[in-house]
Design a protein around this motif. Sequence first.
Motif, PDB file in Angstrom:
ATOM      1  N   LEU A  92       0.818  -1.216   0.000  1.00 51.13           N
ATOM      2  CA  LEU A  92       0.000   0.000   0.000  1.00 51.13           C
ATOM      3  C   LEU A  92       0.850   1.264   0.000  1.00 51.13           C
ATOM      4  O   LEU A  92       0.359   2.354  -0.280  1.00 51.13           O
ATOM      5  CB  LEU A  92      -0.909   0.030   1.236  1.00 51.13           C
ATOM      6  N   LEU A  93       2.130   1.117   0.311  1.00 47.32           N
ATOM      7  CA  LEU A  93       3.004   2.269   0.492  1.00 47.32           C
ATOM      8  C   LEU A  93       3.954   2.505  -0.678  1.00 47.32           C
ATOM      9  O   LEU A  93       4.869   3.313  -0.578  1.00 47.32           O
ATOM     10  CB  LEU A  93       3.825   2.083   1.782  1.00 47.32           C
ATOM     11  N   SER A  94       3.722   1.825  -1.787  1.00 47.73           N
ATOM     12  CA  SER A  94       4.667   1.924  -2.893  1.00 47.73           C
ATOM     13  C   SER A  94       3.982   2.021  -4.248  1.00 47.73           C
ATOM     14  O   SER A  94       2.990   1.339  -4.510  1.00 47.73           O
ATOM     15  CB  SER A  94       5.586   0.698  -2.904  1.00 47.73           C
ATOM     16  N   LYS A  95       4.553   2.828  -5.091  1.00 48.09           N
ATOM     17  CA  LYS A  95       4.130   2.918  -6.487  1.00 48.09           C
ATOM     18  C   LYS A  95       4.233   1.550  -7.158  1.00 48.09           C
ATOM     19  O   LYS A  95       3.471   1.222  -8.047  1.00 48.09           O
ATOM     20  CB  LYS A  95       5.032   3.930  -7.200  1.00 48.09           C
ATOM     21  N   TRP A  96       5.177   0.723  -6.692  1.00 40.05           N
ATOM     22  CA  TRP A  96       5.441  -0.570  -7.307  1.00 40.05           C
ATOM     23  C   TRP A  96       4.835  -1.728  -6.526  1.00 40.05           C
ATOM     24  O   TRP A  96       5.115  -2.882  -6.807  1.00 40.05           O
ATOM     25  CB  TRP A  96       6.949  -0.761  -7.471  1.00 40.05           C
ATOM     26  N   GLY A  97       3.993  -1.423  -5.535  1.00 45.34           N
ATOM     27  CA  GLY A  97       3.392  -2.464  -4.707  1.00 45.34           C
ATOM     28  C   GLY A  97       2.445  -3.367  -5.479  1.00 45.34           C
ATOM     29  O   GLY A  97       2.061  -3.082  -6.614  1.00 45.34           O
ATOM     30  N   PHE A  98       2.072  -4.452  -4.842  1.00 41.02           N
ATOM     31  CA  PHE A  98       1.153  -5.439  -5.429  1.00 41.02           C
ATOM     32  C   PHE A  98       1.598  -5.837  -6.835  1.00 41.02           C
ATOM     33  O   PHE A  98       0.838  -5.753  -7.800  1.00 41.02           O
ATOM     34  CB  PHE A  98      -0.296  -4.925  -5.447  1.00 41.02           C
ATOM     35  N   ASN A  99       2.863  -6.252  -6.927  1.00 44.23           N
ATOM     36  CA  ASN A  99       3.401  -6.736  -8.203  1.00 44.23           C
ATOM     37  C   ASN A  99       3.312  -5.657  -9.286  1.00 44.23           C
ATOM     38  O   ASN A  99       3.057  -5.948 -10.437  1.00 44.23           O
ATOM     39  CB  ASN A  99       2.662  -8.011  -8.629  1.00 44.23           C
ATOM     40  N   ASP A 100       3.497  -4.405  -8.865  1.00 41.06           N
ATOM     41  CA  ASP A 100       3.442  -3.245  -9.759  1.00 41.06           C
ATOM     42  C   ASP A 100       2.095  -3.152 -10.479  1.00 41.06           C
ATOM     43  O   ASP A 100       1.990  -2.596 -11.563  1.00 41.06           O
ATOM     44  CB  ASP A 100       4.596  -3.271 -10.762  1.00 41.06           C
ATOM     45  N   GLY A 101       1.066  -3.732  -9.860  1.00 38.78           N
ATOM     46  CA  GLY A 101      -0.270  -3.691 -10.450  1.00 38.78           C
ATOM     47  C   GLY A 101      -0.528  -4.766 -11.492  1.00 38.78           C
ATOM     48  O   GLY A 101      -1.622  -4.852 -12.041  1.00 38.78           O
ATOM     49  N   ASP A 102       0.475  -5.597 -11.770  1.00 36.15           N
ATOM     50  CA  ASP A 102       0.309  -6.681 -12.743  1.00 36.15           C
ATOM     51  C   ASP A 102      -0.402  -7.875 -12.109  1.00 36.15           C
ATOM     52  O   ASP A 102      -0.321  -8.086 -10.900  1.00 36.15           O
ATOM     53  CB  ASP A 102       1.664  -7.147 -13.277  1.00 36.15           C
ATOM     54  N   ASP A 103      -1.076  -8.665 -12.941  1.00 34.14           N
ATOM     55  CA  ASP A 103      -1.722  -9.882 -12.445  1.00 34.14           C
ATOM     56  C   ASP A 103      -0.674 -10.831 -11.882  1.00 34.14           C
ATOM     57  O   ASP A 103       0.336 -11.105 -12.540  1.00 34.14           O
ATOM     58  CB  ASP A 103      -2.474 -10.604 -13.563  1.00 34.14           C
ATOM     59  N   PRO A 104      -0.899 -11.353 -10.680  1.00 31.56           N
ATOM     60  CA  PRO A 104       0.066 -12.294 -10.100  1.00 31.56           C
ATOM     61  C   PRO A 104       0.067 -13.626 -10.852  1.00 31.56           C
ATOM     62  O   PRO A 104      -0.977 -14.076 -11.353  1.00 31.56           O
ATOM     63  CB  PRO A 104      -0.424 -12.497  -8.665  1.00 31.56           C
ATOM     64  N   CYS A 105       1.226 -14.248 -10.922  1.00 32.73           N
ATOM     65  CA  CYS A 105       1.362 -15.549 -11.598  1.00 32.73           C
ATOM     66  C   CYS A 105       0.439 -16.596 -10.982  1.00 32.73           C
ATOM     67  O   CYS A 105      -0.120 -17.423 -11.706  1.00 32.73           O
ATOM     68  CB  CYS A 105       2.809 -16.023 -11.573  1.00 32.73           C
ATOM     69  N   ASP A 106       0.260 -16.546  -9.654  1.00 35.56           N
ATOM     70  CA  ASP A 106      -0.627 -17.518  -8.998  1.00 35.56           C
ATOM     71  C   ASP A 106      -2.051 -17.396  -9.523  1.00 35.56           C
ATOM     72  O   ASP A 106      -2.759 -18.395  -9.680  1.00 35.56           O
ATOM     73  CB  ASP A 106      -0.633 -17.333  -7.477  1.00 35.56           C
ATOM     74  N   TRP A 107      -2.500 -16.186  -9.788  1.00 35.87           N
ATOM     75  CA  TRP A 107      -3.835 -15.956 -10.342  1.00 35.87           C
ATOM     76  C   TRP A 107      -3.928 -16.524 -11.755  1.00 35.87           C
ATOM     77  O   TRP A 107      -4.885 -17.218 -12.098  1.00 35.87           O
ATOM     78  CB  TRP A 107      -4.168 -14.466 -10.330  1.00 35.87           C
ATOM     79  N   LEU A 108      -2.938 -16.245 -12.570  1.00 36.87           N
ATOM     80  CA  LEU A 108      -2.940 -16.749 -13.945  1.00 36.87           C
ATOM     81  C   LEU A 108      -2.921 -18.278 -13.969  1.00 36.87           C
ATOM     82  O   LEU A 108      -3.652 -18.901 -14.746  1.00 36.87           O
ATOM     83  CB  LEU A 108      -1.751 -16.176 -14.720  1.00 36.87           C
ATOM     84  N   ASP A 109      -2.126 -18.879 -13.091  1.00 38.32           N
ATOM     85  CA  ASP A 109      -2.082 -20.343 -13.000  1.00 38.32           C
ATOM     86  C   ASP A 109      -3.424 -20.900 -12.548  1.00 38.32           C
ATOM     87  O   ASP A 109      -3.904 -21.909 -13.081  1.00 38.32           O
ATOM     88  CB  ASP A 109      -0.984 -20.794 -12.028  1.00 38.32           C
ATOM     89  N   TYR A 110      -4.040 -20.260 -11.559  1.00 39.22           N
ATOM     90  CA  TYR A 110      -5.341 -20.710 -11.064  1.00 39.22           C
ATOM     91  C   TYR A 110      -6.386 -20.626 -12.180  1.00 39.22           C
ATOM     92  O   TYR A 110      -7.188 -21.553 -12.362  1.00 39.22           O
ATOM     93  CB  TYR A 110      -5.775 -19.868  -9.864  1.00 39.22           C
ATOM     94  N   ILE A 113      -0.435   2.715 -14.715  1.00 37.05           N
ATOM     95  CA  ILE A 113       0.015   1.386 -15.133  1.00 37.05           C
ATOM     96  C   ILE A 113       0.707   0.661 -13.981  1.00 37.05           C
ATOM     97  O   ILE A 113       1.065  -0.498 -14.102  1.00 37.05           O
ATOM     98  CB  ILE A 113       0.965   1.461 -16.352  1.00 37.05           C
ATOM     99  N   HIS A 114       0.881   1.370 -12.866  1.00 36.47           N
ATOM    100  CA  HIS A 114       1.530   0.790 -11.688  1.00 36.47           C
ATOM    101  C   HIS A 114       0.469   0.379 -10.665  1.00 36.47           C
ATOM    102  O   HIS A 114      -0.687   0.189 -11.012  1.00 36.47           O
ATOM    103  CB  HIS A 114       2.524   1.785 -11.091  1.00 36.47           C
ATOM    104  N   ASN A 115       0.869   0.252  -9.428  1.00 35.91           N
ATOM    105  CA  ASN A 115      -0.029  -0.109  -8.344  1.00 35.91           C
ATOM    106  C   ASN A 115      -1.230   0.844  -8.292  1.00 35.91           C
ATOM    107  O   ASN A 115      -1.048   2.038  -8.059  1.00 35.91           O
ATOM    108  CB  ASN A 115       0.749  -0.066  -7.029  1.00 35.91           C
ATOM    109  N   PRO A 116      -2.456   0.322  -8.474  1.00 39.65           N
ATOM    110  CA  PRO A 116      -3.623   1.207  -8.568  1.00 39.65           C
ATOM    111  C   PRO A 116      -4.289   1.559  -7.239  1.00 39.65           C
ATOM    112  O   PRO A 116      -5.220   2.362  -7.222  1.00 39.65           O
ATOM    113  CB  PRO A 116      -4.580   0.391  -9.423  1.00 39.65           C
ATOM    114  N   ILE A 117      -3.855   0.968  -6.120  1.00 37.97           N
ATOM    115  CA  ILE A 117      -4.465   1.291  -4.835  1.00 37.97           C
ATOM    116  C   ILE A 117      -3.362   1.455  -3.798  1.00 37.97           C
ATOM    117  O   ILE A 117      -2.519   0.580  -3.624  1.00 37.97           O
ATOM    118  CB  ILE A 117      -5.520   0.249  -4.402  1.00 37.97           C
ATOM    119  N   ARG A 118      -3.386   2.618  -3.138  1.00 38.94           N
ATOM    120  CA  ARG A 118      -2.306   2.946  -2.202  1.00 38.94           C
ATOM    121  C   ARG A 118      -2.866   3.602  -0.952  1.00 38.94           C
ATOM    122  O   ARG A 118      -3.970   4.149  -0.961  1.00 38.94           O
ATOM    123  CB  ARG A 118      -1.320   3.909  -2.862  1.00 38.94           C
TER     124      ARG A 118
END
Length: 119
Positions: free
Chosen positions: A8-26, A65-70
Amino acid sequence: MTLFSSSLLSKWGFNDGDDPCDWLDYCEANDIDHANVDFPLVELVRRFLVPQIDQQVTVVEIETIHNPIRAETVDGVDMTEVWFGRAPEPALTPEYVEVPMGEVACLALELHERAEATR
């Protein structure tokens, strides 16, 4: 799915806003078209992470294009300089929360269906 409070404290947090690999695999393993069903990051953070944080945190959604919630504020202190590493980062507790991937998928499908119904 692990949601780290410090994201929550970083522009690059939450995988820089990209979909996590675990989600894509699921999605692949469960026949969910991740190209059409968005990863529900913002709603996951609002529902599962923020209510568990011991500090008083307000969040803001940002179109980027980065972390959308901070974190906008922590205990009343503005965090915008922290996002870019220009101010010290406060410690947020707990360090993270876990959300079962099945709940993530249910939320994603619910939001997708709601969006489709309004089209």
